[in-house]
Design a protein around this motif. Sequence first.
Motif, PDB file in Angstrom:
ATOM      1  N   LYS A  38       0.807  -1.226   0.000  1.00 26.99           N
ATOM      2  CA  LYS A  38       0.000   0.000   0.000  1.00 26.99           C
ATOM      3  C   LYS A  38       0.844   1.283   0.000  1.00 26.99           C
ATOM      4  N   THR A  39       2.155   1.177  -0.164  1.00 25.74           N
ATOM      5  CA  THR A  39       2.990   2.377  -0.122  1.00 25.74           C
ATOM      6  C   THR A  39       2.594   3.386  -1.193  1.00 25.74           C
ATOM      7  N   CYS A  40       2.235   2.902  -2.377  1.00 29.69           N
ATOM      8  CA  CYS A  40       1.872   3.819  -3.466  1.00 29.69           C
ATOM      9  C   CYS A  40       0.643   4.635  -3.110  1.00 29.69           C
ATOM     10  N   ASP A  41      -0.316   4.023  -2.460  1.00 27.00           N
ATOM     11  CA  ASP A  41      -1.541   4.710  -2.055  1.00 27.00           C
ATOM     12  C   ASP A  41      -1.228   5.804  -1.042  1.00 27.00           C
ATOM     13  N   ILE A  42      -0.162   5.592  -0.273  1.00 32.62           N
ATOM     14  CA  ILE A  42       0.211   6.514   0.803  1.00 32.62           C
ATOM     15  C   ILE A  42       1.133   7.624   0.316  1.00 32.62           C
ATOM     16  N   LYS A  43       2.185   7.279  -0.430  1.00 30.99           N
ATOM     17  CA  LYS A  43       3.296   8.202  -0.669  1.00 30.99           C
ATOM     18  C   LYS A  43       3.196   8.977  -1.978  1.00 30.99           C
ATOM     19  N   ASP A  44       2.366   8.557  -2.932  1.00 32.30           N
ATOM     20  CA  ASP A  44       2.278   9.276  -4.192  1.00 32.30           C
ATOM     21  C   ASP A  44       1.993  10.752  -3.928  1.00 32.30           C
ATOM     22  N   PRO A  45       2.893  11.659  -4.345  1.00 32.36           N
ATOM     23  CA  PRO A  45       2.735  13.069  -3.961  1.00 32.36           C
ATOM     24  C   PRO A  45       1.491  13.732  -4.549  1.00 32.36           C
ATOM     25  N   SER A  46       0.974  13.189  -5.652  1.00 36.88           N
ATOM     26  CA  SER A  46      -0.252  13.728  -6.244  1.00 36.88           C
ATOM     27  C   SER A  46      -1.499  13.000  -5.760  1.00 36.88           C
ATOM     28  N   GLN A  47      -1.319  11.998  -4.917  1.00 36.60           N
ATOM     29  CA  GLN A  47      -2.427  11.166  -4.427  1.00 36.60           C
ATOM     30  C   GLN A  47      -3.303  10.717  -5.597  1.00 36.60           C
ATOM     31  N   ASN A  48      -2.626  10.193  -6.607  1.00 37.82           N
ATOM     32  CA  ASN A  48      -3.281   9.794  -7.855  1.00 37.82           C
ATOM     33  C   ASN A  48      -3.482   8.292  -7.946  1.00 37.82           C
ATOM     34  N   ILE A  49      -2.847   7.523  -7.033  1.00 30.98           N
ATOM     35  CA  ILE A  49      -2.929   6.059  -7.081  1.00 30.98           C
ATOM     36  C   ILE A  49      -3.848   5.564  -5.970  1.00 30.98           C
ATOM     37  N   THR A  50      -4.801   4.742  -6.340  1.00 36.15           N
ATOM     38  CA  THR A  50      -5.691   4.105  -5.366  1.00 36.15           C
ATOM     39  C   THR A  50      -5.467   2.603  -5.409  1.00 36.15           C
ATOM     40  N   TRP A  51      -5.087   2.041  -4.272  1.00 34.87           N
ATOM     41  CA  TRP A  51      -4.904   0.588  -4.159  1.00 34.87           C
ATOM     42  C   TRP A  51      -6.260  -0.052  -3.879  1.00 34.87           C
ATOM     43  N   THR A  52      -6.633  -1.012  -4.694  1.00 37.32           N
ATOM     44  CA  THR A  52      -7.860  -1.774  -4.468  1.00 37.32           C
ATOM     45  C   THR A  52      -7.508  -3.256  -4.426  1.00 37.32           C
ATOM     46  N   THR A  53      -8.449  -4.080  -4.029  1.00 42.15           N
ATOM     47  CA  THR A  53      -8.153  -5.510  -3.925  1.00 42.15           C
ATOM     48  C   THR A  53      -8.207  -6.180  -5.293  1.00 42.15           C
ATOM     49  N   PRO A  54      -7.189  -6.985  -5.621  1.00 44.01           N
ATOM     50  CA  PRO A  54      -7.322  -7.854  -6.787  1.00 44.01           C
ATOM     51  C   PRO A  54      -8.251  -9.014  -6.444  1.00 44.01           C
ATOM     52  N   GLN A  55      -8.434  -9.913  -7.387  1.00 40.90           N
ATOM     53  CA  GLN A  55      -9.318 -11.035  -7.075  1.00 40.90           C
ATOM     54  C   GLN A  55      -8.705 -11.916  -5.997  1.00 40.90           C
ATOM     55  N   GLY A  56      -9.567 -12.625  -5.292  1.00 41.45           N
ATOM     56  CA  GLY A  56      -9.156 -13.369  -4.111  1.00 41.45           C
ATOM     57  C   GLY A  56      -8.082 -14.404  -4.378  1.00 41.45           C
ATOM     58  N   GLY A  57      -7.163 -14.522  -3.413  1.00 38.98           N
ATOM     59  CA  GLY A  57      -6.085 -15.497  -3.502  1.00 38.98           C
ATOM     60  C   GLY A  57      -4.844 -14.968  -4.179  1.00 38.98           C
ATOM     61  N   ASP A  58      -4.964 -13.825  -4.889  1.00 43.53           N
ATOM     62  CA  ASP A  58      -3.808 -13.255  -5.574  1.00 43.53           C
ATOM     63  C   ASP A  58      -2.949 -12.452  -4.601  1.00 43.53           C
ATOM     64  N   GLY A  59      -1.709 -12.214  -5.041  1.00 40.42           N
ATOM     65  CA  GLY A  59      -0.787 -11.465  -4.203  1.00 40.42           C
ATOM     66  C   GLY A  59       0.313 -12.349  -3.665  1.00 40.42           C
ATOM     67  N   PRO A  60       0.982 -11.924  -2.603  1.00 41.41           N
ATOM     68  CA  PRO A  60       2.069 -12.729  -2.041  1.00 41.41           C
ATOM     69  C   PRO A  60       1.543 -13.992  -1.376  1.00 41.41           C
ATOM     70  N   ASN A  61       2.418 -14.943  -1.246  1.00 39.42           N
ATOM     71  CA  ASN A  61       2.115 -16.169  -0.497  1.00 39.42           C
ATOM     72  C   ASN A  61       3.252 -16.399   0.494  1.00 39.42           C
ATOM     73  N   TYR A  62       3.227 -15.602   1.567  1.00 39.50           N
ATOM     74  CA  TYR A  62       4.302 -15.651   2.541  1.00 39.50           C
ATOM     75  C   TYR A  62       4.263 -16.966   3.308  1.00 39.50           C
ATOM     76  N   PRO A  63       5.421 -17.621   3.443  1.00 40.91           N
ATOM     77  CA  PRO A  63       5.443 -18.894   4.157  1.00 40.91           C
ATOM     78  C   PRO A  63       5.314 -18.737   5.669  1.00 40.91           C
ATOM     79  N   ASN A  64       6.245 -18.006   6.291  1.00 38.76           N
ATOM     80  CA  ASN A  64       6.190 -17.844   7.752  1.00 38.76           C
ATOM     81  C   ASN A  64       6.696 -16.468   8.155  1.00 38.76           C
ATOM     82  N   MET A  65       6.185 -15.465   7.443  1.00 36.65           N
ATOM     83  CA  MET A  65       6.555 -14.085   7.760  1.00 36.65           C
ATOM     84  C   MET A  65       5.912 -13.664   9.087  1.00 36.65           C
TER      85      MET A  65
END
Length: 548
Positions: free
Chosen positions: A521-548
């Motif tokens: 979510k850094t882009c949603d926070i730090k973009d100086p023009s606040q032009n980027i909105t983070w939304t959810t991709p479809q379920g199950g997508d994204g990282p698959n952290y083992p034991n973070m």
Amino acid sequence: MAEVERESMEYDVVIVGAGPAGLSAAIRLKQIDPDLSVVVLEKGSEVGAHILSGAVLDPVGLNKLIPDWKEKGAPLNTPVEEDNFFVLSETGHTALPHWPMPRFMSNHGNYIVSMANVCRWMAEQAEGLGVEIFPGMSCSEIVWDGDRVAGVVAGEFGKEADGTPGPGYEPGMELRGKYVFLAEGVRGSLSKVVMEKFNLSEGHDPQKFGLGMKEIWEIDPAKHKAGTVTHTMGWPLGSNAGGGSFIYHLENNQVFVGFVVHLNYKNPYLFPYMEFQRFKHHPVVAELLEGGKRVAYGARAISEGGWQSIPKVCFPGGALLGCSAGLVNVPRIKGNHNAMLSGIAAAEAAAAAIKAGREGDELTEYEADLRSGPIADDLKKVRNVKPIWSKWGMLASTVLGGFDMWTNDLFGFSVFGTLHHDKTDAASTGLAKDYQPIDYPKPDGKLSFDRLTNVSFSFTNHEESQPCHLRLKDPSVPIAVNLPKYAEPAQRYCPAGVYEVLEGEDGPRFQINFQNCVHCKTCDIKDPSQNITWTTPQGGDGPNYPNM
């Protein structure tokens, strides 16, 4: 697109997010009344897949929720045995003694844990009590009943890149509840909608954030000291940005190596990921890691505003929990305990309301508990440390912040009163013309790594045919505004290499490689023009952290 017809399921409480806050709420609800119907919706492919935290866990929340957690096999296997704090110069370090620090800053009695594994265990406890948990279910919309939050839409799959339904389109379901808990973590997409709708931040300071990056290393057994906790500040960030590092020795010769950069930095040329990679070449760190191997990588934003920045946490039909509310104790580098406590408090308020025949109103009892109970006790004592650092730097934060924590701990008051955060992290970004680019050493492939190589160790995957979940309010802004004014910092602040400026025959163009996104979510926070909105991709997508 025509209005989508969806099936609906009714629950007493719908919980978005299977992190420590959401799972604590689910467990507590069932402990109070086994007949309550409770569902937890998790966007990761499994519980824990999107959980990334340091983490040294203060067990206060778990003690309250499940007092016999040891007997039940909770994965808190490594108690803290040694606690170090170093200030780094480029080639050396100075150890700070413990005696000037307030008692609550000690890590003894805490545990080095994988919060991903703690959440997996908590999910087992919840399911044993009858909680329904559905992983792989992104919650993409709020379901409204007038001005009340009545539920969420979950499980929508199969959209084409242009947003239209594809041949395998599934519309998802409406999961409705008497109360809806948003436990999405930092900068949750539904939480943003609700906060804006109900103006929950009015009268509170802007939230502040950090970017946390983490690697798991397997190191030489001769160098491994289970239970050792080390925090550093200073080099390589210096005056460029606030932040620091953590090195935690857990079991099985593994070490968590992490680096946090406060996102209120001014220099748009700062490259947080490369600061992390450079940090590992410090003699203290390099000696530990040499001969070992990195086995996992990930990143996520951290809420850092503290007490002043907590928004109103209840709204018609539900509540914000955990990092959705911003409950991290920055000096202690801990938030999981407060996430658990918030889940417990929200559950108790909702259970009492349902028993009284209420639904869809504001859980003011939860708000009162958060503002006056153990979470308040934890966060009020340290409320000025982050503002002091932001205004006057690391040294002032160490000296004045330490003094302030002592007076709060011993006497219950601060000579500073309550200091405030004056602007967002996006607004803190300076103009490129006022700064010089930073020359970062090339990663050596042994201690330091390029972003794309490291992203492969987050096991991230997104279905490429779906719509891009990183949405630009105005597609022209990155090149027309951010590039000339700020040297387009998205190229650098993203820890996964999602954003690129590519040169072509017709000039520069902005490219979004959303398949790389680790949902920080850094882009949603730090973009100086606040032009980027983070939304959810479809379920199950994204990282698959083992034991973070």
